[in-house]
Design a protein around this motif. Structure first.
Motif, PDB file in Angstrom:
ATOM      1  N   VAL A   1      24.244  90.461  19.150  1.00  0.00           N
ATOM      2  CA  VAL A   1      23.513  91.636  19.608  1.00  0.00           C
ATOM      3  C   VAL A   1      24.184  92.917  19.105  1.00  0.00           C
ATOM      4  O   VAL A   1      23.527  93.880  18.727  1.00  0.00           O
ATOM      5  N   THR A   2      25.491  92.904  19.077  1.00  0.00           N
ATOM      6  CA  THR A   2      26.239  94.033  18.536  1.00  0.00           C
ATOM      7  C   THR A   2      27.195  93.518  17.467  1.00  0.00           C
ATOM      8  O   THR A   2      27.410  92.310  17.321  1.00  0.00           O
ATOM      9  N   ALA A   3      27.799  94.430  16.737  1.00  0.00           N
ATOM     10  CA  ALA A   3      28.739  94.055  15.681  1.00  0.00           C
ATOM     11  C   ALA A   3      29.998  93.408  16.252  1.00  0.00           C
ATOM     12  O   ALA A   3      30.734  92.711  15.539  1.00  0.00           O
ATOM     13  N   PHE A   4      30.240  93.628  17.528  1.00  0.00           N
ATOM     14  CA  PHE A   4      31.428  93.068  18.165  1.00  0.00           C
ATOM     15  C   PHE A   4      31.153  91.701  18.797  1.00  0.00           C
ATOM     16  O   PHE A   4      32.059  91.050  19.307  1.00  0.00           O
ATOM     17  N   ASP A   5      29.882  91.301  18.769  1.00  0.00           N
ATOM     18  CA  ASP A   5      29.471  90.029  19.380  1.00  0.00           C
ATOM     19  C   ASP A   5      29.097  89.069  18.252  1.00  0.00           C
ATOM     20  O   ASP A   5      27.978  89.093  17.746  1.00  0.00           O
ATOM     21  N   THR A   6      30.021  88.252  17.822  1.00  0.00           N
ATOM     22  CA  THR A   6      29.780  87.372  16.681  1.00  0.00           C
ATOM     23  C   THR A   6      29.522  85.941  17.138  1.00  0.00           C
ATOM     24  O   THR A   6      30.093  85.462  18.126  1.00  0.00           O
ATOM     25  N   LEU A   7      28.665  85.288  16.400  1.00  0.00           N
ATOM     26  CA  LEU A   7      28.349  83.893  16.623  1.00  0.00           C
ATOM     27  C   LEU A   7      28.785  83.100  15.396  1.00  0.00           C
ATOM     28  O   LEU A   7      29.143  83.684  14.363  1.00  0.00           O
ATOM     29  N   THR A   8      28.708  81.792  15.467  1.00  0.00           N
ATOM     30  CA  THR A   8      29.170  80.955  14.359  1.00  0.00           C
ATOM     31  C   THR A   8      28.012  80.194  13.737  1.00  0.00           C
ATOM     32  O   THR A   8      27.198  79.574  14.444  1.00  0.00           O
ATOM     33  N   HIS A   9      27.948  80.260  12.423  1.00  0.00           N
ATOM     34  CA  HIS A   9      26.908  79.522  11.704  1.00  0.00           C
ATOM     35  C   HIS A   9      27.204  78.025  11.746  1.00  0.00           C
ATOM     36  O   HIS A   9      28.351  77.592  11.621  1.00  0.00           O
TER      37      HIS A   9
END
Length: 421
Positions: free
Chosen positions: A403-411
């Motif tokens: 949702v934000t640049a600080f909230d990362t998910l993993t492919h």
């Protein structure tokens, strides 16, 4: 306003169909195993000769084409119903031309008219009949019929539309983003597939095969500048691509006569050869496609093909399709140009099939679609853990922005990559 071009065409085709008697047949067990017909003449641009207007049809192919067209029609009718039930959400553009229910309910009750839905099925069925196993297709947003013809079963199509895990993209692609081997999907941006199709053709040329890419777009996208950029580079590099304009008479709610200074779309490649074909005749489409593939596969460069067809529905399910054309227009086209009823008459009058055989096919198709609808309603949706799965084939960075640049998910990589060259 009824397109002057389409009105003239409808009358010509109606008269032509009256004379489509078989030229010769071969009989076996009371049924003919083969018959020949005359198609409507093709119009040519920068070509000295075109496809033969004498078309031979085997009984085996006849039954297959009939079944395929019926399958697409029933599948799209089911999709329309699922949309009305709010089980399918978002955009939904039907290839079969699902008709506005309220409009036909009015005509049925007032004039006792029984309606058969008319559409563009003959286009993809005829083209697919001439394609080789290694030829490619890319189209616009009316992609359901093509997805089926390229190898996805009705469950895979309808479940994708309802967002279930048995969909061909596990429910993440929806109506406009379905893919399978050699099918580069629907594209939601008008005209976006035109240069992409030239790129697919370039890839096929690099592979060293004689494969050809069929690149489809509507008459509404025929005025896009990117189309002519793609045609230019395709002609310069002799790319094996067929630019196919499916002219159904209207770009959204605007008649082609109001939108285009020239409605002879097959000539608009200028320096690119072109061919016009009756898109409501599956046999004419088959022959024209075979001719175009032979042209492109032999190093002669691209070709433009205009297939003149029609849609009874609006542009999409949100468009009733009755505010910019008359009921008489739709009725006239239905009576004179329906691709399935016209083909059915050919099979019966030439004894390529019996009425009972065709009825059995209709019942089989109905059952297949009914079962597919049940699956598309009952199967589960994917879990949130698949949200970032299979975005890229071989990503260098597996981090995906949240949702934000600080909230990362993993492919995550779950399924095989489709059309990874």
């Amino acid at each position: 306003m009824f397109s002057v071009t389409l009105r003239s065409l409808g009358r010509q085709v109606h008269q032509q169909n009256k004379s489509l008697a078989p030229l010769f047949t071969y009989s076996k067990n009371g049924l003919n195993t083969e018959a020949s017909f005359d198609t409507k003449p093709f119009k040519l641009h920068k070509l000295e000769e075109g496809p033969s207007t004498s078309v031979t049809l085997s009984r085996q192919d006849a039954l297959k084409y009939y079944k395929d067209m019926q399958m697409i029609r029933r599948m799209e009718t089911a999709a329309g119903n699922l949309y009305k039930e709010k089980i399918i959400r978002g955009f939904c553009h039907l290839y079969s031309g699902q008709v506005c229910f309220h409009f036909f309910h009015f005509l049925s009750t007032k004039y006792s008219i029984k309606f058969i839905l008319l559409s563009q099925e003959a286009c993809c069925v005829g083209m697919r009949a001439s394609m080789r196993s290694y030829d490619a297709v890319i189209t616009a947003y009316r992609a359901h019929g093509w997805t089926y013809m390229m190898g996805v079963d009705p469950v895979g199509v309808l479940a994708e539309l309802t967002g279930r895990n048995t969909g061909c993209q596990r429910g993440k692609g929806g109506s406009m983003h379905m893919y399978i081997k050699n099918f580069y999907g629907g594209n939601g941006i008008v005209g976006a597939q035109q240069p992409l199709g030239a790129g697919v053709a370039l890839a096929l040329k690099y592979q060293g095969t004689d494969g050809v890419c069929l690149t489809l777009y509507g008459d509404g996208a025929a005025n896009q500048g990117q189309l002519y950029e793609a045609m230019n580079i395709a002609q310069l590099w002799k790319l094996p691509v067929i630019f196919i304009c499916e002219n159904n008479g209207y770009g959204m709610g605007t008649s082609v006569d109001r939108a285009s200074a020239s409605t002879n779309y097959y000539t608009r490649g200028d320096y690119v050869p072109g061919i016009w074909v009756d898109g409501m005749d599956v046999l004419a489409v088959r022959e024209a496609t075979r001719f175009a593939i032979d042209h492109c596969a032999t190093g002669k460069g691209p070709m433009v093909m205009e297939v003149v067809t029609y849609r009874y529905s609006g542009h999409s399910m949100s468009d009733p399709g009755t505010s910019y054309r008359s009921r008489d227009e739709i009725q006239e086209v239905r009576q004179t140009r329906d691709p399935i009823t016209g083909f059915r008459e050919r099979l019966l009058t030439t004894s390529l099939a019996t009425a009972e055989e065709l009825k059995d096919i209709d019942q089989e198709v109905r059952q297949v679609i009914e079962d597919a609808v049940k699956r598309a309603k009952a199967d589960k949706e994917i879990g949130l853990e698949e949200l970032t799965a299979d975005i890229s084939c071989n990503p260098i960075d597996t981090r995906v922005r949240g949702v934000t640049a600080f909230d990362t998910l993993t492919h995550r990589r779950l399924g095989p990559a489709v059309n990874n060259h």
